[in-house]
Design a protein around this motif. Sequence first.
Motif, PDB file in Angstrom:
ATOM      1  N   ASP A 160       0.830  -1.204   0.000  1.00 43.71           N
ATOM      2  CA  ASP A 160       0.000   0.000   0.000  1.00 43.71           C
ATOM      3  C   ASP A 160       0.868   1.258   0.000  1.00 43.71           C
ATOM      4  O   ASP A 160       2.090   1.185   0.008  1.00 43.71           O
ATOM      5  CB  ASP A 160      -1.013  -0.013   1.146  1.00 43.71           C
ATOM      6  N   LEU A 196       1.159   0.187  -4.748  1.00 44.38           N
ATOM      7  CA  LEU A 196      -0.136   0.816  -5.025  1.00 44.38           C
ATOM      8  C   LEU A 196      -0.042   1.766  -6.202  1.00 44.38           C
ATOM      9  O   LEU A 196      -0.834   1.677  -7.130  1.00 44.38           O
ATOM     10  CB  LEU A 196      -0.645   1.549  -3.773  1.00 44.38           C
ATOM     11  N   LYS A 210      -0.171   0.387  -9.687  1.00 43.09           N
ATOM     12  CA  LYS A 210      -1.384  -0.327 -10.106  1.00 43.09           C
ATOM     13  C   LYS A 210      -2.609   0.584 -10.137  1.00 43.09           C
ATOM     14  O   LYS A 210      -3.511   0.377 -10.937  1.00 43.09           O
ATOM     15  CB  LYS A 210      -1.639  -1.511  -9.171  1.00 43.09           C
ATOM     16  N   PHE A 211      -2.642   1.592  -9.260  1.00 42.44           N
ATOM     17  CA  PHE A 211      -3.798   2.478  -9.121  1.00 42.44           C
ATOM     18  C   PHE A 211      -3.332   3.928  -9.061  1.00 42.44           C
ATOM     19  O   PHE A 211      -2.163   4.185  -8.755  1.00 42.44           O
ATOM     20  CB  PHE A 211      -4.565   2.177  -7.819  1.00 42.44           C
ATOM     21  N   ILE A 252      -6.369   6.992  -4.933  1.00 44.62           N
ATOM     22  CA  ILE A 252      -7.427   6.007  -4.712  1.00 44.62           C
ATOM     23  C   ILE A 252      -7.653   5.816  -3.213  1.00 44.62           C
ATOM     24  O   ILE A 252      -6.708   5.822  -2.417  1.00 44.62           O
ATOM     25  CB  ILE A 252      -7.094   4.667  -5.398  1.00 44.62           C
ATOM     26  N   ASP A 300      -8.724   3.744   0.263  1.00 46.43           N
ATOM     27  CA  ASP A 300      -8.479   2.383   0.728  1.00 46.43           C
ATOM     28  C   ASP A 300      -9.646   1.469   0.349  1.00 46.43           C
ATOM     29  O   ASP A 300      -9.432   0.345  -0.092  1.00 46.43           O
ATOM     30  CB  ASP A 300      -8.260   2.358   2.241  1.00 46.43           C
ATOM     31  N   ASP A 334     -11.626   1.645  -2.150  1.00 53.94           N
ATOM     32  CA  ASP A 334     -11.634   1.356  -3.581  1.00 53.94           C
ATOM     33  C   ASP A 334     -10.568   0.337  -3.973  1.00 53.94           C
ATOM     34  O   ASP A 334     -10.833  -0.578  -4.753  1.00 53.94           O
ATOM     35  CB  ASP A 334     -11.485   2.643  -4.397  1.00 53.94           C
ATOM     36  N   TRP A 335      -9.337   0.460  -3.446  1.00 53.89           N
ATOM     37  CA  TRP A 335      -8.336  -0.537  -3.823  1.00 53.89           C
ATOM     38  C   TRP A 335      -8.612  -1.883  -3.173  1.00 53.89           C
ATOM     39  O   TRP A 335      -8.338  -2.930  -3.773  1.00 53.89           O
ATOM     40  CB  TRP A 335      -6.898  -0.068  -3.629  1.00 53.89           C
ATOM     41  N   ALA A 347     -11.239  -3.425  -5.456  1.00 49.63           N
ATOM     42  CA  ALA A 347     -10.673  -3.787  -6.760  1.00 49.63           C
ATOM     43  C   ALA A 347      -9.754  -5.004  -6.655  1.00 49.63           C
ATOM     44  O   ALA A 347      -9.831  -5.921  -7.487  1.00 49.63           O
ATOM     45  CB  ALA A 347      -9.927  -2.597  -7.357  1.00 49.63           C
ATOM     46  N   LEU A 348      -8.883  -5.030  -5.654  1.00 51.67           N
ATOM     47  CA  LEU A 348      -7.973  -6.171  -5.504  1.00 51.67           C
ATOM     48  C   LEU A 348      -8.735  -7.450  -5.178  1.00 51.67           C
ATOM     49  O   LEU A 348      -8.381  -8.531  -5.663  1.00 51.67           O
ATOM     50  CB  LEU A 348      -6.939  -5.909  -4.412  1.00 51.67           C
TER      51      LEU A 348
END
Length: 131
Positions: A6, A30, A33-34, A38, A40, A42-43, A46-47
């Motif tokens: 993260d 993080l 990839k994003f 973004i 927390d 949302d990731w 998504a993950l």
Amino acid sequence: MKVFFDHNLSPALARALHELFKPQHEVVALRDKFPATISDLDWITALSRDGQWVVISGDRRITRNRAEYQAFGNSRLIGMFLSKGLQKAPVVKQAERLLALWSTIETVAGTVTGGAMFELPMASNRLSQIK
């Protein structure tokens, strides 16, 4: 194993571990990839949709914020949260401890289900589960 760092940890550390462990493991930061902005939630969402990831984080707030804790607990993610001392340690010490704990992280990740959270200790090789 897919490992996600993260935004509270050095992306350089994630990239170095990626180079060290490829092609056996995928390690990403993080911001690789994003978008850096973004949230927390949302990731985490998504993950989790993407599959089982091991999340290495310095953000213990995730374990205390009700919405983030519930989202993580209901996800397919496995959380590895740095202990307070390890979070404050220099990046070299963090790298040293992650390398020392890597096989333990692999073992735990292969035996638990998503939503589990653990603390990465500063000195021992034993992970404590966060409830």
